[in-house]
Design an enzyme around this catalytic site. Structure first.
Site, short mmCIF file in Angstrom:
data_model
loop_
_atom_site.label_atom_id
_atom_site.label_comp_id
_atom_site.label_asym_id
_atom_site.label_seq_id
_atom_site.Cartn_x
_atom_site.Cartn_y
_atom_site.Cartn_z
N LYS A 295 -10.90 -1.98 9.16
CA LYS A 295 -9.90 -2.76 9.88
C LYS A 295 -10.16 -2.77 11.39
O LYS A 295 -9.88 -3.75 12.05
CB LYS A 295 -8.49 -2.20 9.63
N ASP B 147 -0.75 6.67 6.97
CA ASP B 147 -1.81 5.70 6.71
C ASP B 147 -1.86 4.74 7.90
O ASP B 147 -0.97 3.92 8.08
CB ASP B 147 -1.49 4.95 5.41
N TRP C 210 0.82 -1.21 0.00
CA TRP C 210 0.00 0.00 0.00
C TRP C 210 0.85 1.26 0.00
O TRP C 210 0.46 2.27 -0.60
CB TRP C 210 -0.97 -0.04 1.19
#
Length: 353
Positions: A189, A165, A98
């Site tokens: 998440k 992030d 990511w």
């Protein structure tokens, strides 16, 4: 049989959140939560509570930050961060799939200095010996890498704005959150179902790039409309609000961090002491307390182990295709009972191998 959900995301959520969300689908002040207007008084209250709870949990209330809930997932933030903040050049730390995607998007807007990368080792460690230049617009990194099971446990000490992030470990452990200038995280998440993304941004860093930003991609536009410039993802935000209420009622991030460390320690202890298993992350200090990645020394035991954990009601244990093996994602709402069930199957494999 009750499933022990180790899926990497969407995540396990508290049972009481499921019940409240289910009730609201049928009746939320005489309408379904799925059909109410996002402009209604009822949903405005939901949005405001979800935003305020996010700031409260992070210790950022009254410190010049705005919380937003937007669509598009964390992947949209790879683009939005650069659109709003990258005027000339930015620094990025490459620790996984990511972060590599975030780097790719940022390169469309300016120079990107990748200060360090663990790509050559398939991201099985967190780089540490790197320098962040002082002439960049911001430094971007990920706290936790879901696929590879690594986690950056300390906040980098740099002299430029920090952009992070936190998708896969948001609300799971304490950090000095006021050291960050922009935090983003997909809700799926630790906070709710897929469909909403939390952005927490320091107000003073916005409005400094010279480019014209499309309205839908402009943080200032969304902030000026209290995160409702367009129709927001109503149901995911409502479930996120319920989850943040659950977290607060149980003792907040301090409480859940203690629980998460206990859960992770149990699994890592079994990996380290069971001769049939090995961890993917090379340095113990880089291990994630959210995503535990491991594999078998002897792949001929795979079918037997897979049978054991499936018979135990365990779900979502297979590792990502780029790593293989197994991945136990132990998000906030996963119980100790689920950890014990997994450890028991690992012990049973050793006993019967």
């Amino acid at each position: 049989m009750l499933k022990h959900n180790f899926s990497a995301g969407p995540c396990v959520l508290p049972q009481e959140v499921f019940k409240k969300a289910a009730d609201a689908v049928l009746n939320f002040n005489d309408l379904s939560i799925l059909e109410i207007s996002h402009r209604s008084k009822d949903f405005v209250e939901v949005m405001e509570k979800a935003r305020s709870l996010a700031l409260e949990h992070l210790g950022l209330t009254g410190k010049g930050y705005t919380a937003l809930y937007l669509g598009g997932g964390a992947s949209m933030q790879f683009l939005m961060v650069a659109y709003n903040l990258l005027e000339n050049k930015a620094a990025y730390l490459d620790t996984g799939t990511w972060s590599a995607k975030a780097i790719k998007e940022a390169k469309m807007f300016g120079d990107v200095n990748v200060v360090a990368s663990s790509k050559e080792s398939n991201y099985n460690y967190i780089p540490k010996d790197y320098t962040v230049p002082t002439d960049v617009d911001y430094f971007h990194f990920q706290t936790n890498n879901t696929i590879f099971g690594t986690q950056l446990h300390e906040t980098p000490d740099v002299k430029v704005p920090l952009v992070c992030d936190m998708s896969s470990d948001i609300m799971s452990r304490q950090r000095n959150f006021d050291a960050y200038d922009l935090i983003y995280a997909g809700a799926q998440k630790n906070m709710g179902p897929a469909g909403a993304t939390l952005i927490v941004v320091k107000d003073e860093i916005l409005g400094k790039v010279s480019r014209q930003i499309p309205s839908m991609l402009d943080y200032k536009v969304h902030a000026s409309k209290d995160s409702m410039f367009n129709t927001p993802p109503v149901f995911p935000i409502y479930v996120t609000m319920l989850t943040l209420e659950w977290l607060k009622a149980n003792g907040g991030i301090d409480w859940v961090e203690t629980l998460n460390k206990e859960k992770a320690a149990k699994i890592y202890n079994e990996i380290d002491n069971n001769p049939l298993f090995k961890g993917f992350v090379t340095n113990p200090e880089d291990r994630s307390i959210m995503n535990v990645t491991f594999s078998l020394h002897d792949e001929s035991l795979k079918d037997r182990f897979d049978t054991l954990w499936k018979e135990a009601g365990i779900n979502g244990l297979n590792g990502h295709r780029s790593v293989g093996g197994y991945r136990a994602s132990i998000y906030n709402a996963l119980t100790i009972d689920s950890i014990d069930a997994l450890v028991a199957t690992m012990k049973e494999l050793e006993r019967t191998a």
